[in-house]
Design an enzyme around this catalytic site. Structure first.
Site, mmCIF file in Angstrom:
data_model
loop_
_atom_site.group_PDB
_atom_site.id
_atom_site.type_symbol
_atom_site.label_atom_id
_atom_site.label_comp_id
_atom_site.label_asym_id
_atom_site.label_seq_id
_atom_site.Cartn_x
_atom_site.Cartn_y
_atom_site.Cartn_z
ATOM 1 C CD GLU A 137 12.114 22.806 8.836
ATOM 2 O OE1 GLU A 137 11.285 22.383 9.536
ATOM 3 O OE2 GLU A 137 13.142 22.526 7.873
ATOM 4 N N GLY B 116 22.634 -8.517 30.959
ATOM 5 C CA GLY B 116 23.650 -8.936 31.449
ATOM 6 C C GLY B 116 25.199 -8.835 30.795
HETATM 7 N N1 LIG Z 1 14.354 20.520 8.803
HETATM 8 C C1 LIG Z 1 13.639 18.756 9.317
HETATM 9 N N2 LIG Z 1 12.804 19.393 10.110
HETATM 10 C C2 LIG Z 1 11.773 18.532 10.344
HETATM 11 O O1 LIG Z 1 10.990 18.615 11.379
HETATM 12 C C3 LIG Z 1 11.735 17.893 10.307
HETATM 13 N N3 LIG Z 1 11.481 16.212 10.703
HETATM 14 C C4 LIG Z 1 13.151 17.011 9.459
HETATM 15 N N4 LIG Z 1 13.184 15.520 8.815
HETATM 16 C C5 LIG Z 1 14.082 15.061 7.775
HETATM 17 O O2 LIG Z 1 12.889 15.292 6.867
HETATM 18 C C6 LIG Z 1 13.502 13.161 6.895
HETATM 19 C C7 LIG Z 1 11.568 13.231 6.980
HETATM 20 O O3 LIG Z 1 10.328 13.591 5.609
HETATM 21 P P1 LIG Z 1 9.246 13.472 6.034
HETATM 22 O O4 LIG Z 1 8.400 13.409 7.408
HETATM 23 O O5 LIG Z 1 9.292 11.517 5.056
HETATM 24 O O6 LIG Z 1 8.700 14.096 4.939
HETATM 25 C C8 LIG Z 1 14.122 13.095 8.054
HETATM 26 O O7 LIG Z 1 15.040 11.968 7.415
HETATM 27 C C9 LIG Z 1 15.043 14.144 7.748
HETATM 28 O O8 LIG Z 1 15.779 14.167 6.543
HETATM 29 N N5 LIG Z 1 13.707 18.315 9.112
HETATM 30 ZN ZN LIG Z 2 11.179 19.467 6.466
#
Ligand SMILES: Nc1nc(O)c(N)c(N[C@@H]2O[C@H](COP(=O)(O)O)[C@@H](O)[C@H]2O)n1
Ligand SMILES: [Zn+2]
Length: 391
Positions: A65, A303
């Site tokens: 995002e 295997g």
């Molecule tokens: N909505 C969303 N967009 C992404 O690009 C994401 N990587 C996630 N990840 C969520 O946030 C957690 C990781 O958080 P950090 O990278 O440590 O800040 C991951 O477990 C997802 O729940 N969500």
């Molecule tokens: Zn996020």
């Protein structure tokens, strides 16, 4: 071709679904690179046009995002954001995306699926709604869930998602009586295996596979991630030279029983191989360790003996079976799955959500093992002595 497909109600407009599919395409750019994080893509749409796109490149880096909002700039004001996973609402390695979306002034967020991470789990949707943003959830949900089945399994069960892949002849053999197996499948099928490996964080084989096949287990595609190569061997009675001991560009982890073969341990360490001694070398213990290392999906390319243990202990969730139209016979030729202790057909494990398609001249059948808390039957591999491992 799906053999037990069911019709799911569709959420969102045709345009919404197209945008969500775009999110999934973007997300796939990071295939095999995000563990322990999910694959996520996002697009920002203003006046029916995409004005920003992004995907999550890997743990520790900004979320999808944030990249999409950055690309959109001021055009995010009043826009609709599509994202394949619910925006996070917590401080992890990065700050909450909900706050970034609110600060950007978006009007609507269309979400593919709710995040199974207990730190999010609907909290992101609730936060956006409380800020007056319209939120739609569940657009192309089945595809979003499919892309992140490893992440979902990891979050729900605190274990990596296990995939057992094998190639067999039409008469159910994975090698001739001499152990020769190159090649059962055609080049197109072997290319599919490469794609499957890219999507996994680790590949497990047993000692026998190293001794007989001497595999590389590498990705031949340039610039694609290589999974961690894992060997499970109780005795460490392994060749002193093997492709897997070449660790300059791809890492190898050998899991063994505590105290096994100190000389071989030293030799392997000298070659850059990581050694992990476990009190009890079982598929369960191996997967518990790979969970701790952050793996989402683990590919079993072993295997029959180790495969039977892995299935019996509930460490396999999905099967990829390549079936070649070849017959080799041989009453002692090895088969994909060893002894599960079954004596009646009623004990057979019946796969669910089965699909099949042709790959060149071969057939690929995919399906999921029925989910359950524990393994098949009551046998534990740790009790089986030397036969419990392929060594
Ligand atoms: N909505 C969303 N967009 C992404 O690009 C994401 N990587 C996630 N990840 C969520 O946030 C957690 C990781 O958080 P950090 O990278 O440590 O800040 C991951 O477990 C997802 O729940 N969500
Ligand atoms: Zn996020």
């Amino acid at each position: 071709m799906a053999m037990d497909s069911k019709i799911e109600p569709r959420v969102g407009t045709a345009f919404d679904r197209e945008m969500m599919q775009r999110c999934l395409t973007l997300a796939r750019r990071a295939l095999g690179r995000t563990a322990p994080n999910p694959l996520v893509g996002a697009v920002v749409v203003q006046d029916g046009k995409i004005v920003g796109e992004g995907f999550h490149p890997g743990a520790g880096q900004p979320h999808a995002e944030v990249f999409a909002l950055k690309a959109a700039g001021d055009r995010a004001q009043g826009a609709t954001v599509y994202v394949s996973l619910e925006p996070c609402n917590h401080y992890g390695r990065t700050p909450p995306c909900t706050e970034a979306l609110i600060a950007a002034g978006v009007a609507k967020v269309v979400v593919g699926m709710v995040d199974p991470n207990p730190l999010v789990a609907g909290g992101g949707v609730a936060r956006l709604r409380s800020a007056g943003i319209e939120v739609v959830v569940g657009v192309e949900e089945a595809d979003c869930r499919q892309l992140n089945e490893g992440f979902i399994h990891r979050m729900v069960y605190q274990r990596p998602f296990g995939i057992f892949k094998y190639a067999m002849t039409l008469d159910g053999k994975i090698a001739t009586t001499s152990g020769h197996s190159a090649w059962i499948t055609n080049p197109a099928a072997r290319e599919e295996v490469q794609q499957l490996r890219i999507a996994c964080d680790a590949i497990i084989v047993g000692g026998n596979t190293v001794r007989i096949d001497n595999p590389r287990l590498t990705i031949r595609q340039i610039d694609a991630p290589n999974p961690l190569r894992v060997v499970m061997s109780r005795t460490l009675d392994l060749p002193t030279t093997a492709h897997l001991w070449q660790t300059e560009t791809v890492s190898t982890l050998v899991m063994t029983q505590a105290g096994a073969n100190p000389d071989m341990q030293m030799l392997l360490r000298d070659r850059g191989v990581e050694i992990l001694e476990l009190d009890s070398l079982t598929p369960t213990a191996a997967m518990a360790h790979l969970y701790q290392r952050g793996c989402l999906s683990v590919l079993w390319e072993c295997g029959g003996t180790l495969a039977a243990e892995a299935i019996a202990q509930g460490t396999v969730q999905k099967i990829f079976a390549f079936i070649a139209p070849k017959i080799i016979g041989g009453s002692t030729a090895p088969t994909p799955v060893g002894d599960l202790g079954f004596t009646q057909m009623t004990q057979a494990i019946t796969l669910e959500r089965v699909q099949w398609r042709t790959v060149g001249s071969d057939c690929l059948m995919e399906g999921y093992l029925p989910s359950r808390e524990s393994g098949v039957g009551s046998r534990e591999s740790g009790d089986k002595g030397d036969k419990g491992e392929e060594s």
